[in-house]
Write an enzyme that holds these catalytic residues in place. Structure first.
Site, mmCIF file in Angstrom:
data_model
loop_
_atom_site.group_PDB
_atom_site.id
_atom_site.type_symbol
_atom_site.label_atom_id
_atom_site.label_comp_id
_atom_site.label_asym_id
_atom_site.label_seq_id
_atom_site.Cartn_x
_atom_site.Cartn_y
_atom_site.Cartn_z
ATOM 1 N N GLU A 1 37.608 29.679 51.307
ATOM 2 C CA GLU A 1 38.148 30.899 51.910
ATOM 3 C C GLU A 1 37.355 32.039 51.299
ATOM 4 O O GLU A 1 37.490 32.341 50.116
ATOM 5 C CB GLU A 1 39.646 31.018 51.611
ATOM 6 N N CYS B 1 42.375 39.902 51.025
ATOM 7 C CA CYS B 1 41.405 39.210 51.883
ATOM 8 C C CYS B 1 41.734 39.357 53.356
ATOM 9 O O CYS B 1 40.839 39.291 54.206
ATOM 10 C CB CYS B 1 41.306 37.731 51.504
#
Length: 615
Positions: free
Chosen positions: A333, A367
């Site tokens: 990720e 994020c």
């Protein structure tokens, strides 16, 4: 008394109906009627049964006493530590240590440093975890749920301490900690408690006509020891999110925490270990290692059975190269450049509030933060005029000195200065800065602060529109229509999350279906992560594979396919034409078998069956 009378009447009515039904079958029956005392007995019995069935829901479960030492710095009023004269992670005098200090006040946290694990120490941690997992894998799902319930109980009773520790180690506000650290962790535990076993249960699959005499199933088998390299932006949740899935699936886990959030890792990991010990399990199934890049590389090469890395695309590529040596599977990720497409028919006030939270949550260090507002031309000016004063009014400072909207940058003044340079370049390229735009010097707090910033008239070719900022900067971009909005939104290399805002649901769904991202929220921001049944992850340079949800939990396991005999004594045997040595009729047999099961037309199938009977 009235309740007892009502219960007696209800029971007598039901008994009367029962007598009628039984009488229809020629079986006359005459049951005595209940008086008020009998009704009281019925009421008491019903209440007792309800309490017995739902006693844990009503009264809560008795949880084990935990031996967890809460650091004194968890007190918001704490101010004892000396101020670090050189607020950097690495002290030249101790290169094998990581300095620990409050990111807002620069006061020393704990002993002032933690060690950077060597390769040998990382390998030892993996070995220890592997030995402990041999016992943990034998636990039942109910035993694992007991662990999660005890964790949930501790977390809900110590929210303020958990968030205060996170605030000191990263500079975040208490509200950002409540949302981003505690709430999402509790929801993950709650989902796992309710649906985790179901997600990992053996699945039986169809066999097809050829294998009707067999059963086919998929089992989810614990991999063994998982590895995780996690970032600093949510130190509590990033750690616990990995632990919850790993141990519930029957694994051990070794986590390398960020060097920017190493102090808090000691307290957080002790919570898990204390719960495991209190419930009679070995605490070594969870191992925490601290260090710099070399420690992370050692974990990648340590022989863990699978690794999750959360970080930047640049470091993600390095992780992949290192993992390739052992063919270690990786989940990556790698951040995002999330866009929110705001249509001219949106719920304007709702979008304004979500835009602020989506941009400035955790001071933009998120994020799935909203890094680009792609706004339809018809409401663009109104959006700018509405949000400019709101952004200018946001407060900033040390979160534990009082309520503020934004705290400090976890990576310090250097991070704030980098963001300031990005903003300045955007202005040089034609953008307008209507709020902030520079490093903020907060009186009495030497931490690194970047003022909440609003940039408007940003275009896709600008650096700030293409690179992840990871800071408190709201970027507004104008779109002429839906197609133009999608062109802008999909113009970056990232593809993590996204949002679409429109009251026309068909329109919103059409736009969402064309977003090149791993996740999208219609008329909302980031709530996909609160739906813990959903997988989390992106596409393109945002990474691949998923954690969270059913897919993430199953990703902690080996997916094993198994066939077995459906009927005792009925087993597969090789037909004579196909037995070695191969006969002349071997291919004819194959051809006829294929035609029987897969060719079109009953006549063709009939001829194939007849031919098989003669071979």
């Amino acid at each position: 008394s009235s309740m007892a009378s009502w219960a007696a009447s209800l029971v007598n009515f039901a008994v009367g109906k029962l007598e009628c039904v039984i009488g229809c079958f020629g079986l006359p029956i005459d049951l005595p009627e209940l008086d008020e005392q009998g009704g009281l007995f019925v009421v008491t019995a019903i209440i007792g049964l309800v309490i017995a069935r739902y006693r844990h829901t009503i009264f809560g479960r008795k949880q084990p006493a935990l031996a967890v030492t809460v650091p004194e710095e968890a007190d918001p009023a704490w101010n004892k530590g000396e101020v670090v004269s050189n607020p950097t992670l690495k002290d030249a005098g101790a290169p094998d240590r990581i300095q620990t200090f409050d990111k807002c006040t620069h006061r020393v946290l704990g002993s002032g440093s933690v060690k950077a694990y060597t390769k040998a120490e990382v390998d030892a941690a993996v070995t220890t975890a592997r030995q402990a997992q041999k016992f943990w894998v034998k636990t039942s799902f109910e035993q694992r749920r007991e662990v999660l319930r005890a964790l949930q109980d501790y977390i809900t009773r110590h929210q303020r301490e958990i968030c205060t520790v996170a605030s000191r180690d990263t500079g975040k506000t208490m509200v950002d900690g409540g949302f981003g650290e505690v709430l999402v962790t509790c929801e993950k535990i709650s989902w796992t408690l309710q649906y985790g076993e179901q997600a990992l249960a053996t699945e039986y699959r169809s066999t097809g006509m050829l294998m009707l005499h067999k059963t086919a199933r998929v089992e989810f088998v614990p991999l063994g020891v998982l590895g995780a390299i996690i970032p600093w932006n949510y130190p509590f949740h990033n750690m616990f999110g990995q632990i919850i899935s790993a141990i519930f699936a029957g694994n051990a886990i070794v986590i390398k925490v960020s060097e920017y959030a190493s102090w808090s890792a000691v307290y957080y990991s002790n919570i898990v270990k204390a719960v495991l010990q209190a419930l009679g399990h070995g605490p070594n199934i969870v191992q925490i290692v601290t260090g710099y890049g070399a420690t992370g590389d050692a974990l990648v090469r340590s022989g863990v059975d699978k690794l999750t890395f959360i970080g930047s695309p640049e470091v993600g590529k390095i992780v992949m190269r290192s993992a390739a040596d052992n063919l270690t599977p990786v989940v990556l990720e790698l951040g995002g450049k999330d866009a929110a497409i705001i249509c001219d028919d949106c719920d304007f006030n709702q979008v304004c509030n979500l835009a602020l939270r989506g941009t400035f949550q955790n001071c933009g260090q998120n994020c799935i933060g909203l890094e680009r507002m792609v706004i339809h031309a018809g409401i663009y000016d109104r959006f700018v005029e509405t949000l400019a004063p709101k952004v200018n009014a946001l407060t900033q400072g040390c979160p534990l000195d009082g309520d503020v909207d934004c705290g400090a940058m976890t990576m310090g003044i250097a991070a704030a200065e980098n963001i300031q340079r990005l903003v300045e370049k955007a202005v040089q390229q034609g953008a307008r800065c209507l709020a902030g735009g520079r490093v903020n010097r907060v009186e009495g707090s030497p931490g690194g602060y970047m003022l909440p910033t609003l940039l408007v008239d940003v275009t896709p070719e600008m650096d700030i529109a293409r690179n992840e900022v990871f800071g408190p900067v709201m970027v507004m971009m104008k779109a002429q229509d839906d197609d133009d909005a999608l062109r802008i939104a999909n113009s970056v290399e990232y593809g993590l999350g996204s949002s679409v805002f429109s009251k026309d649901y068909a329109r919103a769904e059409r736009i969402a279906s064309r977003m090149v991202t791993g996740m999208c929220n219609v008329n909302d921001y980031g709530v996909n992560y609160l739906c813990q049944s959903l997988p989390f992850g992106g596409v393109n340079i945002s990474g691949f594979d998923r954690f969270a949800g059913v897919e993430g939990l199953r990703g902690c396991c080996l997916t094993r396919s198994i066939t077995s005999d459906k009927y005792p004594g009925v087993r597969t045997n090789i037909p004579p034409p196909l037995q070695y040595p191969v006969k002349e009729a071997g291919f004819q047999f194959c051809e006829s078998l294929i035609n029987l099961f897969y060719a079109e037309g009953l006549w063709t199938k009939a001829k194939a069956a007849a031919r098989l009977a003669t071979l």
